[in-house]
Each structure stands twice: as C-alpha cells, then as structure tokens.
Design a protein around this motif. Structure first.
Motif, PDB file in Angstrom:
ATOM      1  N   GLY A 209      -4.646  30.629  -6.517  1.00  0.00           N
ATOM      2  CA  GLY A 209      -3.507  31.105  -5.734  1.00  0.00           C
ATOM      3  C   GLY A 209      -3.750  32.507  -5.205  1.00  0.00           C
ATOM      4  N   LEU A 213      -4.663  33.786  -1.049  1.00  0.00           N
ATOM      5  CA  LEU A 213      -3.932  34.844  -0.343  1.00  0.00           C
ATOM      6  C   LEU A 213      -2.578  34.391   0.202  1.00  0.00           C
ATOM      7  N   GLY A 214      -2.034  33.306  -0.355  1.00  0.00           N
ATOM      8  CA  GLY A 214      -0.721  32.857   0.106  1.00  0.00           C
ATOM      9  C   GLY A 214      -0.782  31.980   1.346  1.00  0.00           C
ATOM     10  N   ARG A 216      -0.268  29.001   3.733  1.00  0.00           N
ATOM     11  CA  ARG A 216       0.746  27.948   3.727  1.00  0.00           C
ATOM     12  C   ARG A 216       0.458  26.858   4.734  1.00  0.00           C
ATOM     13  N   ARG A 220       1.388  28.981  13.085  1.00  0.00           N
ATOM     14  CA  ARG A 220       0.861  30.266  13.527  1.00  0.00           C
ATOM     15  C   ARG A 220      -0.391  30.621  12.723  1.00  0.00           C
ATOM     16  N   GLN A 221      -0.338  30.300  11.426  1.00  0.00           N
ATOM     17  CA  GLN A 221      -1.493  30.608  10.569  1.00  0.00           C
ATOM     18  C   GLN A 221      -2.725  29.867  11.036  1.00  0.00           C
TER      19      GLN A 221
ATOM     20  N   LEU B 120      -1.156  37.822  10.370  1.00  0.00           N
ATOM     21  CA  LEU B 120      -0.356  36.835   9.629  1.00  0.00           C
ATOM     22  C   LEU B 120       0.380  37.467   8.459  1.00  0.00           C
ATOM     23  N   LEU B 122      -0.801  38.407   5.677  1.00  0.00           N
ATOM     24  CA  LEU B 122      -1.307  37.903   4.405  1.00  0.00           C
ATOM     25  C   LEU B 122      -2.139  39.026   3.797  1.00  0.00           C
ATOM     26  N   PRO B 123      -2.386  39.099   2.532  1.00  0.00           N
ATOM     27  CA  PRO B 123      -1.868  38.201   1.500  1.00  0.00           C
ATOM     28  C   PRO B 123      -0.378  38.382   1.214  1.00  0.00           C
ATOM     29  N   GLU B 124       0.273  37.242   1.055  1.00  0.00           N
ATOM     30  CA  GLU B 124       1.672  37.212   0.655  1.00  0.00           C
ATOM     31  C   GLU B 124       1.734  36.068  -0.357  1.00  0.00           C
ATOM     32  N   LEU B 125       1.526  36.426  -1.632  1.00  0.00           N
ATOM     33  CA  LEU B 125       1.279  35.373  -2.622  1.00  0.00           C
ATOM     34  C   LEU B 125       2.507  34.514  -2.879  1.00  0.00           C
ATOM     35  N   HIS B 127       6.180  33.054  -1.248  1.00  0.00           N
ATOM     36  CA  HIS B 127       6.959  32.884  -0.036  1.00  0.00           C
ATOM     37  C   HIS B 127       8.113  31.945  -0.378  1.00  0.00           C
TER      38      HIS B 127
END
Lengths: 463, 179
Positions: A209, A213-214, A216, A220-221, B120, B122-125, B127
């Motif tokens: 995780g 780096l989060g 999703r 857009r990503q 973006l 990120l990082p956004e662990l 959400h």
C-alpha cells in the motif's frame, strides 16, 4: 539497427502462427494468478537464494581483499592495464540494454508482445547495472574517492576533466540507472495497487500500500500515468543508444590500434542488445516453466526474441567484417597488424575464434522455426552468445593492449583467482537479486496484460 | 477532479463504464470520475479531461538539464579549472556533448516522473473511496463510476435514480470519513 530489429518482428496478428496469449482468462483470475508468486516461493527457491547469496558473498570477499591489498592482486599490469574489471563492466552494462530496448523501444514501436516480458527485462537492466557500476569503481584503486568523479565545488578548486571520456561514462551510467529505476517503478505502481488490494495479510497490504502511493486507477490518474510512462519511454530510447555509445568512446577515443575506430559506437550498441536478449531468454524460460506461465509468455515471445538474436547476430558479423576491412583499407601498419595478425593468429587467437563461433555461428540455429521454439536450444544458444559476448570484450581489450606499438613491452595477460572470483560472484549476485525480485514484486505487468487481454478480445469480436 | 463525497456505482465491464460515462455526461453531470483496473482512453475523452501537460514540462526540464549540464562543464573546465593538455582548446564543445545529453535526459525524466505524482497529488495513502467495501476490486476486475457532491446537478435521490438506470451491480455513497 532499428530497421534490422523491426524487420525481425512479425507484424501483429498477421503472423499468427503462435498466439500472444493462450486462452482469455478473466481479469480477476489473471490478476490473482500473477500475484500468486508474491505469496509463495516455488520449490527450490530458498536453496537457490542461499547458493547465489554465498556466491555473492565470495565476490564481496574478493572485493574487500582487492580494496585492502590494492588492485595489484588482479592480473592487470602495463601494458594490459584494463582487463577483467572493464570487460565485466562492458559486458554487464551491455546485458542491461535489452531491458530498456524491450520496455521503451518496443513500446514506441507498438509491439504488443513486449508486455509480458518487459518487467523481467527492466529488472534485469537494474541488476546488471548494479553489477556493472561496481567494476569501474573498484578499478579506481581507491574506491572510497569515487565522488571525485562528480563535479562539485571543493576547497582545492579541482574539477573533473570533461574533455576525457571517463567522466562521460560516469554521467551515462548514473543517468541510465536512474532513468531505468524511475521507469521501472512507474510501471510497477498500478500492480503494487493490485497487490495492496488483493493479497492477504495486514503487513503485506501495508507494505504494498505504501509502495503503491495510493493509486486508485482514476480516469485522471491513468491519463497522467500513461503520458508519464510514454515520456519516460521516449527519453529512455535515445538513452539506450547513448550509453553504450559513450562506453565505446572510452575505447574509440584512445589511439590504440584495435580501439581507435569510428565503428565502435554502433558496434557496441548492437553487441549490447544482442547479449541482453540472450539474457532475457535465459531468465524468461525458467520463469515461465517454474510458475507455469506458458500461456502468457508464449512460444510467440520466445520465437520473436530468437529472431532478434538472429538479426543482431548478423549485425555483429557485419561489424566484425567491417572492422577487419577498415584495418586493411585504412593502411595503418599497426592497425593492420593488430586486427589481421595479432587477433586471428596471436596468443589469444583461440579466444578470438571461439568468440566468432559463439557470436556468429550460434544464432544461425535460429533460421529454423522449429528450433526457435525449443527451449533447450534457446537456453544453450543464449549461454553461448553470452559467453561469446564476454569473449568479444576480452578480445577487444586484452588482445589489443597486450601487443601495442612497442614489441619490447608486449606482455601476456593472465587473470588471477581474485579476478575469476569477482566475475563468478557477480553472476551469483545477479541471480540473487533476481530471485528476490521474482519473490517480492509482480514480475509480469498485470495492468498491461489486462489491457492486452481487452484489446485482443476487442479485436476478436470486430474482425 | 478527485471525488471525495458523492455516489458511486459498481459496474462489471469496460463497455458498461464507457456507456455509463456517456449517459451521465448527456444528463448534464460534470463532476464525474471512474476507477478502473486498466486505462480506458475513450472514457477519459467523455469525462472531458484536459490534455496532460507533462510533455511541455518535461521539455522545459530537458532544456534546463541541457543548460545546466553544459554550464557545469564550461564552468569547471574553462572558467575555474582550465587545464592545458597538449594545446587543445579549453572550450571543447564536442567533448561536452555526451554529458550534456545525459543531463538533458536525466532532468527531463525526473520532471516526467515527479510530474505524474505532483499533478495527481500522490502519494495519498488514504482516500475516502477506499472506505467503500469491495472498492479494492477496482484494481482487478470491477469498473466504478461516480458523481461528486460538488456537481450542481447532484441530488442524493435523483442522482441515485440516474445511476440505477445504468443497471449497476450496486450503488454506494462515499462513506463519511472516520473520526
């Protein structure tokens, strides 16, 4: 070289004797299958890791001995001042090139077959570069002063000399490693997210995780990600060509007969990609067997890579011929002697002929469509080609240096046990790193294969 | 346009999410986002995402790298530490090209790589959408589409009906963040 490589690859879907993917597994099945290696090691993995770890330790021991006693423990001496260290450096860095070639070059050329082998190839690049970078540093004699290669302000007011080829090398190798690492990691992010979401166990999920780096998978990503990945591919592609060109300039810029030649940059780049593809085959064949991935890394992939080996083998043969021709045609007495007498007839002649046999004759096997898909033939051929490419660097370096302008200073070079331990150990270290990689990282790009599956399914529906 | 509050629908195919994006866009919704296990360029078009700006930024990075790389070499070997070797020119432009090229690629690659994560955020662990049970299948085989609460047309009941018209597997609100 580009044209040769492109010509060797069959056009997508038209040359459909071997499929790119056997069957059409569902997204979930595909994801779980490709994540399964992160959960359990295959039989024998632990023993292999131990064995290769011991080999790596032997290398570090020999390196420590070298640092403690000085590089006099190696076989190098004037006039053969460059020997194993530089041979190994050039060999390893060359092997690394196929990784970037597969992941960047073939991406830009829209070769979809690269998807399932590209991460293995990229990891191979990183580990080969790790090995390669150790050799010039050790060869410095006082490796703890490696930072003198970098331009930084000092009290002494001394700066690196950029009119020499050696700081170019430092810049090229450091850049290549960094860009390869960024490219590899960016490609991994969506797969790390899959690992975070699907693997059991709190600790595992946390580690993957954080590494993901989060991610999703937002619209857009994906958009920014694809653009970033494409840009890195575009940047890595000229980089592949530049790195080995710059390495070859270390030689070409010197005045030594046998080195001082304009053919060197393309000659080295072709050789690099050649040995790299041999290494990719050598890694991919056991992996698909051990993990039962024959439906994803299909005979099509093996066939394509064997064809590339054949094309590269011919380019090598062409380079050898041109090198000899120019030596004769150029009219320099020393160059003519070095290439037309000392190499084929001198003290290292047997290595020269062995190299020709390995590099020029071996790939001729791959004219046969049947042999291109026989794994024992591919493994044996790849081993011979890797040995041949190592010998090529030996011949270029040692056979040119040992007989230079002044016959009174001619000298026969022999490696010592330290040289041999470090070479053998570096191979072990490579295997060691690779074993860790296949155990802890998704070694087949899962999201790219999902994409490939969707594309293939779409293509089948709409004829 | 990262949706932190709103309604999400779970779909089971790439085709369904493309059709859903089309339908919701036609209804006038603008704060839309999808979460998919693979990139879907056609959906990105329908969501009206702007072109990525990474290319020009990477170009500028490369330009800066080139100037920096050449500048360092010129500064070191021409200006502060001139070293005469066999009468060769101190400012040897061809010899400065290889390291300049490497610096160009290095800086451009860093900009491209970091650019992805900076744009973006990120990082956004963590959400808010991660709090949805089963959302983790968005990285394997499920396709999600959502309408953000900040959309002018957003209305908890009406939007739910609009989403239901797409025949999703289920509709879920983004849960309130745990306190």
């Amino acid at each position: 070289m580009t044209a040769g490589a492109a010509a060797a690859i069959p056009r997508e879907r038209t040359a459909g004797s071997h499929p790119l993917m056997v069957g059409r597994p569902g997204d979930a099945t595909l994801t779980d299958r490709l994540l399964a290696p992160l959960l359990r090691a295959p039989r024998g993995w632990g023993w292999l890791l131990l064995l290769s770890g011991l080999g790596a330790l032997a290398m570090f021991g020999a390196m420590g001995y070298t640092v403690a006693r000085g590089i006099g423990v190696w076989g190098n001496n004037i006039p053969v001042a460059w020997a194993f260290a530089i041979i190994n450096f050039v060999w390893w860095i060359g092997i690394g090139h196929a990784g970037t070639f597969i992941s960047a070059f073939l991406l830009l050329l829209n070769q979809r077959w690269r998807a399932s082998v590209n991460r293995v190839a990229e990891a191979m690049t990183l580990f080969a570069l790790t090995n390669a970078a150790m050799f010039p540093l050790l060869h410095l004699g006082r490796p703890w002063f490696f930072y003198w290669l970098l331009p930084y302000p000092t009290r002494f007011g001394i700066w690196p000399q950029f009119r020499s080829a050696l700081p170019w090398d430092a810049a090229a190798v450091a850049t290549y490693f960094t860009v390869s690492l960024l490219f590899w990691y960016l490609g991994l992010v969506p797969d790390l997210a899959s690992a975070r979401d699907r693997l059991p166990g709190r600790l595992r999920r946390r580690i993957y995780g954080v590494l993901a780096l989060g991610w999703r998978g937002g619209a857009r990503q994906w958009r920014e990600y694809r653009m970033g990945y494409l840009l890195l591919a575009g940047l890595a592609t000229p980089l592949v060509i530049s790195v080995h060109s710059i390495v070859s300039l270390d030689f070409a810029i010197a005045q030594l007969p046998g080195w001082h030649s304009t053919i060197f940059p393309p000659y080295f780049v072709v050789g690099a990609i050649y040995s790299g593809f041999a290494m990719v085959l050598l890694l991919v064949i056991p992996i698909r067997r051990l993990y039962g991935l024959e439906d994803l890394i299909t005979t099509r992939h093996l066939d394509n890579m064997a064809k590339l080996l054949l094309a590269m083998g011919w380019l090598m043969a062409y380079a050898y011929i041109v090198e000899a021709f120019v030596a004769w045609y150029g009219g320099s007495l020393y160059e003519r002697y070095a290439l037309l007498v000392a190499r084929p007839l001198g003290p290292y002649a047997w290595l020269f002929w062995l190299m020709i046999a390995c590099n020029v004759l071996t790939p001729q096997l791959f004219w046969s469509a049947r042999l291109r898909t026989r794994t024992p033939v591919l493994v044996g051929g790849s081993l011979l080609i890797l040995a041949g490419m190592w010998l090529e660097r030996f011949v270029i370096i040692v056979a040119s240096l040992n007989r230079d302008f002044l016959p009174s200073s001619w000298h026969i070079y022999k490696p010592t046990w330290v040289d041999l331990t470090i070479l053998g150990g570096s191979i072990s270290f490579f295997v060691f790193l690779f074993l860790l990689f296949v155990r802890f990282a998704p070694f087949i790009p899962i999201s790219e294969l999902r994409e490939l599956r969707h594309e293939l399914a779409g293509g089948e529906r709409a004829p | 346009m990262s949706i932190r509050r709103g309604l999400l629908a779970e779909l089971d195919s790439a085709g369904a999410v493309a059709a859903a994006a089309d339908a919701l866009h036609a209804l006038g919704y603008r704060a839309l986002d999808t979460w998919t296990p693979l990139p879907l360029p056609e959906v990105e078009e329908r969501l009206g995402l702007r072109r990525s700006r990474l290319g020009p930024y990477a170009f500028l990075g490369g330009l800066a790298g080139a100037i920096l790389g050449y500048g360092i070499q010129w500064y070191a070997d021409v200006w502060v530490f001139p070293l005469r070797v066999g009468g060769r020119p101190l400012h040897a432009a061809p010899a400065f090209i290889p390291a300049t090229f490497e610096a160009t690629v290095l800086v451009a690659a860093f900009v491209a790589f970091l650019g992805v994560f900076v744009t973006l955020r990120l990082p956004e662990l963590w959400h808010p959408v991660f709090e949805i049970d089963g959302f983790e299948r968005a990285s394997a085989d499920r396709f999600w589409i959502g309408v953000g609460e900040d959309d002018p047309l957003f209305d908890r009941r009406r939007t739910r009906e609009d989403l239901a018209a797409l025949h999703p597997l289920r509709i879920v609100p983004v849960p309130e963040p745990p306190r």
